[in-house]
Design an enzyme around this catalytic site. Structure first.
Site, PDB file in Angstrom:
ATOM      1  N   GLY A  97       0.833  -1.217   0.000  1.00 43.57           N
ATOM      2  CA  GLY A  97       0.000   0.000   0.000  1.00 43.57           C
ATOM      3  C   GLY A  97       0.854   1.247   0.000  1.00 43.57           C
ATOM      4  N   GLY A  99       2.668   3.757   1.405  1.00 48.29           N
ATOM      5  CA  GLY A  99       3.228   4.022   2.728  1.00 48.29           C
ATOM      6  C   GLY A  99       3.740   5.439   2.868  1.00 48.29           C
ATOM      7  N   LYS A 120       4.191  12.246  -3.262  1.00 48.72           N
ATOM      8  CA  LYS A 120       5.024  11.127  -2.805  1.00 48.72           C
ATOM      9  C   LYS A 120       6.022  11.677  -1.793  1.00 48.72           C
ATOM     10  CE  LYS A 120       7.890   7.482  -4.865  1.00 48.72           C
ATOM     11  NZ  LYS A 120       8.399   6.965  -6.134  1.00 48.72           N
ATOM     12  N   ARG A 183       3.421  13.419  -8.434  1.00 54.67           N
ATOM     13  CA  ARG A 183       3.371  12.506  -9.574  1.00 54.67           C
ATOM     14  C   ARG A 183       2.001  12.569 -10.221  1.00 54.67           C
ATOM     15  NH1 ARG A 183       5.512   6.618  -8.307  1.00 54.67           N
ATOM     16  NH2 ARG A 183       3.759   6.523  -6.883  1.00 54.67           N
ATOM     17  N   ASP A 259       4.123  -4.664  -7.578  1.00 54.57           N
ATOM     18  CA  ASP A 259       3.538  -3.411  -7.093  1.00 54.57           C
ATOM     19  C   ASP A 259       4.119  -2.209  -7.829  1.00 54.57           C
ATOM     20  OD1 ASP A 259       5.809  -4.422  -5.499  1.00 54.57           O
ATOM     21  OD2 ASP A 259       5.752  -2.452  -4.572  1.00 54.57           O
ATOM     22  N   ASN A 260       5.096  -2.430  -8.671  1.00 57.36           N
ATOM     23  CA  ASN A 260       5.677  -1.336  -9.436  1.00 57.36           C
ATOM     24  C   ASN A 260       5.360  -1.458 -10.915  1.00 57.36           C
ATOM     25  OD1 ASN A 260       6.779  -0.204  -7.158  1.00 57.36           O
ATOM     26  ND2 ASN A 260       8.708  -1.313  -7.354  1.00 57.36           N
ATOM     27  N   ASP A 269       7.501   4.140 -10.937  1.00 58.43           N
ATOM     28  CA  ASP A 269       8.500   3.870  -9.893  1.00 58.43           C
ATOM     29  C   ASP A 269       9.917   3.944 -10.435  1.00 58.43           C
ATOM     30  OD1 ASP A 269       9.863   3.008  -7.541  1.00 58.43           O
ATOM     31  OD2 ASP A 269       7.932   2.271  -6.850  1.00 58.43           O
TER      32      ASP A 269
HETATM   33  P1  AMP Z   1       8.970   1.143  -3.382  1.00 58.73           P
HETATM   34  O1  AMP Z   1      10.264   0.495  -3.053  1.00 58.73           O
HETATM   35  O2  AMP Z   1       9.066   2.643  -3.489  1.00 58.73           O
HETATM   36  O3  AMP Z   1       8.280   0.524  -4.534  1.00 58.73           O
HETATM   37  O4  AMP Z   1       8.035   0.908  -2.106  1.00 58.73           O
HETATM   38  C1  AMP Z   1       7.656  -0.365  -1.682  1.00 58.73           C
HETATM   39  C2  AMP Z   1       6.708  -0.235  -0.515  1.00 58.73           C
HETATM   40  O5  AMP Z   1       7.355   0.399   0.598  1.00 58.73           O
HETATM   41  C3  AMP Z   1       5.467   0.587  -0.785  1.00 58.73           C
HETATM   42  O6  AMP Z   1       4.407   0.034  -0.047  1.00 58.73           O
HETATM   43  C4  AMP Z   1       5.851   1.946  -0.248  1.00 58.73           C
HETATM   44  O7  AMP Z   1       4.729   2.726   0.092  1.00 58.73           O
HETATM   45  C5  AMP Z   1       6.656   1.569   0.976  1.00 58.73           C
HETATM   46  N1  AMP Z   1       7.611   2.625   1.338  1.00 58.73           N
HETATM   47  C6  AMP Z   1       8.727   2.960   0.661  1.00 58.73           C
HETATM   48  N2  AMP Z   1       9.370   3.968   1.293  1.00 58.73           N
HETATM   49  C7  AMP Z   1       8.654   4.285   2.390  1.00 58.73           C
HETATM   50  C8  AMP Z   1       8.786   5.247   3.437  1.00 58.73           C
HETATM   51  N3  AMP Z   1       9.825   6.083   3.493  1.00 58.73           N
HETATM   52  N4  AMP Z   1       7.835   5.270   4.388  1.00 58.73           N
HETATM   53  C9  AMP Z   1       6.789   4.422   4.345  1.00 58.73           C
HETATM   54  N5  AMP Z   1       6.613   3.496   3.388  1.00 58.73           N
HETATM   55  C10 AMP Z   1       7.520   3.422   2.414  1.00 58.73           C
HETATM   56 MG    MG Z   2       6.705   1.207  -5.556  1.00 60.68          MG
END
Ligand code: AMP
Ligand code: MG
Length: 501
Positions: A97, A99, A120, A183, A259-260, A269
């Site tokens: 989700g 985050g 973001k 974004r 998820d990406n 992403d």
């Molecule tokens: P990503 O690596 O950007 O594709 O993120 C993978 C997951 O980690 C997603 O659910 C993001 O929302 C969560 N996420 C990445 N960075 C953070 C952060 N700094 N704080 C909270 N959630 C994060």
């Molecule tokens: Mg992502």
């Protein structure tokens, strides 16, 4: 600093919001206001994009820092964090989700296209797990540069509307300046969004999401006999085309987790992504991709793997008879290979200047790639210089100088010229067609790193600005920016990229 943001928008800043995702069942998301930041400063506003979205550019110049940091939530926004799951490096995580991303809402742009506007790095959400909900300035600038470059290259991608620094530190391996990225996407619905509902046995959720996706991204399949199967085929087709286009420009996404991967067919992403300099199909930049799962040449296969995960979620919608439904899914998944190959070869033919088709073309393309790999030729320069050579024999020396050891490349030119003799274009037509598909400028990794370091260490955004400017016209020779075409010198090479989350 997490007091609720002010909800009044200044006059004229009204975004013409129409929030269709927020009207879906309430377990699809969690309503969440952005957190306040200390001292927002507008690094960059994408004025042409703002205008395309029907926003008031003058107001955004004045109030953009507050709006794009999350401090000021515009009227009509319905801020929420989307629920999704995902396979990360092959491991399923049922609860990811948004985050750190908050969807402000959707606007219908001047072309009638519905677009998400998302912040973001706008603070924690119910999906943050152990994360701080924040983003650091480096990844924000990288996403700005690369996503806009992809757009200018003509490759479907999410867009960059704004970048804001927060005036607050974020704590990673070291303390970094915080930033928020705005974004814009056709939607933020991912393969992992489908997986979220399927993993919970929520077939009604999968169906509601599918109907939403059909209406929003694939209206043409509405009348099909088996609309969910037609949707799956249409997504397969877009993904195959998208990944082929990544390969045509040497793009390595780096983190093709489910998820990406959007279902709209936009690249999303831009964490550890990078463009390859010297051609090597095994190239990997991401520091966390130790097995090379997401290496350059693995991307089509991973696209198919991700598509299979999407197919699994849709099986209950394909047919009441489960065996039949599985067969239908498998036919589409198997067909993806041929779809990808067709897109890839079509683009490679254009890259080497062919408008006609012959059986031997694949072999000819493969021979060039083999020569490039053996000669450690720069991917982008090879095709750009070949485009010049197609129109001017005098450019042969420059083309050959791209290779370490020219024997193989010289041999290849003989076969290429022979093939061109059976292709209908004039040399001039061919050269100009090739120059319009083989970019002069890509966001080279060393340039991105230099731009980020200057911004981070000295507060100097001039390199970032220059890079954004030159990459807006990647197919045009821009003599003032000639140095931006150059591959990195040995000491400038950047071999690793980091997610920076
Ligand atoms: P990503 O690596 O950007 O594709 O993120 C993978 C997951 O980690 C997603 O659910 C993001 O929302 C969560 N996420 C990445 N960075 C953070 C952060 N700094 N704080 C909270 N959630 C994060
Ligand atoms: Mg992502």
């Amino acid at each position: 600093m997490s007091s609720a943001p002010s909800k009044t928008a200044p006059d004229g800043a009204a975004f013409p919001f129409d929030n269709s995702y927020a009207r879906l069942p309430s377990h699809f998301f969690a309503r969440q206001m952005p957190s306040q930041v200390a001292e927002p400063w507008l690094i960059k506003l994408n004025e042409p994009l703002a205008a395309e979205l029907g926003l008031d550019v003058e107001v955004l110049k004045r109030d953009g820092a507050a709006i794009f940091s999350g401090n000021l939530v515009p009227e009509g926004a319905d801020p929420l964090a989307m629920a999704y799951s995902g396979h990360q490096f092959g491991q399923f995580n049922p609860q990811l989700g948004d985050g750190r991303a908050i969807l402000l809402g959707e606007v219908v742009d001047r072309n009638g296209k519905r677009r998400d506007i998302q912040l973001k790095g706008a603070g924690q959400t119910p999906f943050s797990r152990r994360g701080d909900g924040r983003a650091a300035i480096g990844p924000v600038l990288r996403e700005y540069i690369v996503s806009e470059a992809m757009y200018a290259l003509g490759i479907p991608a999410t867009r960059a509307l704004a970048a804001v620094s927060t005036g607050e530190p974020v704590y990673r391996e070291r303390v970094l300046p915080g930033a928020v990225f705005t974004r814009v996407a056709a939607s933020h619905i991912r393969v992992g969004t489908f997986q979220f509902f399927a993993a919970r046995g929520d077939t009604d959720g999968v169906r509601a999401l599918s109907d939403h996706v059909i209406e929003r991204h694939y209206p043409d399949v509405t009348g099909a006999d088996n609309r969910y199967l037609a949707l799956f085929e249409a997504i397969a087709e877009r993904q195959a085309g998208l990944i082929a286009r990544w390969l045509h420009v040497g793009f390595i996404h780096g983190v093709m987790n489910t998820d990406n991967m959007t279902v709209s067919g936009e690249t999303i992403d831009f964490g550890p992504c990078a463009f390859m300099d010297a051609y090597d199909p095994g190239t990997v930049f991401s520091s966390i991709d130790q097995q090379g799962r997401y290496a350059y040449a693995n991307q089509p296969g991973i696209g198919q793997w991700n598509l299979a995960r999407l197919g699994e979620t849709l099986i209950p919608l394909f047919d009441e008879d489960q065996d039949k439904a599985v067969d239908l899914a498998n036919t589409v998944i198997k067909g993806y290979g041929a779809r990808f190959q067709a897109h890839w070869l079509d683009g490679m033919r254009k890259k080497i200047g062919l408008v006609s088709e012959e059986d031997g073309d694949l072999t000819l393309v493969q021979a060039l790639l083999a020569a490039m790999q053996a000669g450690q030729a720069d991917f982008t320069l090879t095709f750009r210089r070949l485009s010049a050579l197609a129109g001017d024999e005098a450019a042969e020396g420059e083309f050959l100088s791209t290779f370490d050891g020219i024997g193989e490349a010289m041999g290849w030119l003989v076969g290429w010229r022979e093939r061109l003799s059976r292709d209908p274009q004039t040399a001039e037509e061919r050269s100009s067609a090739m120059l319009s598909v083989n970019p002069a400028f890509i966001p080279r990794n060393h340039r991105i790193e230099q731009a980020i370091n200057a911004a981070m260490d000295d507060g100097d955004f001039s390199l970032f600005e220059a890079l954004v400017q030159v990459l807006a016209k990647p197919y045009q020779d821009q003599p003032g920016f000639a140095a931006y075409m150059d591959p990195p010198k040995l000491e400038e090479r950047v071999l690793q990229t980091f997610c920076g989350t």
